[in-house]
Design a protein around this motif. Sequence first.
Motif, PDB file in Angstrom:
ATOM      1  N   PHE A 102       0.840  -1.195   0.000  1.00 24.61           N
ATOM      2  CA  PHE A 102       0.000   0.000   0.000  1.00 24.61           C
ATOM      3  C   PHE A 102       0.874   1.244   0.000  1.00 24.61           C
ATOM      4  N   ARG A 103       1.980   1.215   0.754  1.00 28.22           N
ATOM      5  CA  ARG A 103       2.899   2.357   0.787  1.00 28.22           C
ATOM      6  C   ARG A 103       3.411   2.674  -0.619  1.00 28.22           C
ATOM      7  N   ASP A 104       3.771   1.655  -1.386  1.00 31.57           N
ATOM      8  CA  ASP A 104       4.251   1.872  -2.753  1.00 31.57           C
ATOM      9  C   ASP A 104       3.206   2.628  -3.577  1.00 31.57           C
ATOM     10  N   ALA A 105       1.962   2.150  -3.519  1.00 29.94           N
ATOM     11  CA  ALA A 105       0.894   2.775  -4.305  1.00 29.94           C
ATOM     12  C   ALA A 105       0.604   4.195  -3.816  1.00 29.94           C
ATOM     13  N   PHE A 106       0.643   4.396  -2.500  1.00 30.98           N
ATOM     14  CA  PHE A 106       0.374   5.711  -1.932  1.00 30.98           C
ATOM     15  C   PHE A 106       1.466   6.703  -2.318  1.00 30.98           C
ATOM     16  N   GLU A 107       2.717   6.292  -2.208  1.00 29.61           N
ATOM     17  CA  GLU A 107       3.827   7.182  -2.581  1.00 29.61           C
ATOM     18  C   GLU A 107       3.795   7.511  -4.068  1.00 29.61           C
ATOM     19  N   GLN A 108       3.406   6.546  -4.902  1.00 29.72           N
ATOM     20  CA  GLN A 108       3.303   6.805  -6.332  1.00 29.72           C
ATOM     21  C   GLN A 108       2.192   7.811  -6.625  1.00 29.72           C
ATOM     22  N   LEU A 109       1.096   7.729  -5.875  1.00 29.39           N
ATOM     23  CA  LEU A 109       0.023   8.713  -6.030  1.00 29.39           C
ATOM     24  C   LEU A 109       0.540  10.110  -5.714  1.00 29.39           C
ATOM     25  N   LEU A 110       1.242  10.252  -4.604  1.00 30.95           N
ATOM     26  CA  LEU A 110       1.751  11.570  -4.215  1.00 30.95           C
ATOM     27  C   LEU A 110       2.870  12.044  -5.137  1.00 30.95           C
ATOM     28  N   ASP A 111       3.649  11.120  -5.690  1.00 30.55           N
ATOM     29  CA  ASP A 111       4.664  11.506  -6.674  1.00 30.55           C
ATOM     30  C   ASP A 111       4.001  12.057  -7.936  1.00 30.55           C
ATOM     31  N   ALA A 112       2.902  11.422  -8.343  1.00 28.33           N
ATOM     32  CA  ALA A 112       2.191  11.852  -9.550  1.00 28.33           C
ATOM     33  C   ALA A 112       1.433  13.159  -9.325  1.00 28.33           C
TER      34      ALA A 112
END
Length: 92
Positions: free
Chosen positions: A28-38
């Motif tokens: 979930f952390r991976d997906a969350f960080e990718q959301l905030l990166d985008a």
Amino acid sequence: MEWRLFANLAETAGTKRVAVEAEPGDTFRDAFEQLLDAHPELEDEILDEDGDIRDHIRVLRNDSNPFVVDDGYDTVLEEGDDLALFPPVSGG
């Protein structure tokens, strides 16, 4: 994988859906960080001054809060997971 955003979060991001490169086996952390990166413009609305998800933001993975029923940021994602963020909503 894809995030669904609602209300002012969707307005801030300029979209209701955000595709991320997270896949089954990632966290979930991976997906969350990718959301905030985008969409770094979401950080102020989602994260508090300590970098934690604000108490009023609802986080869902398949209609359940991963911080309540799963392993929080360490929750392992599965094929077909539905990820969503909801700000507080009022109305009548």
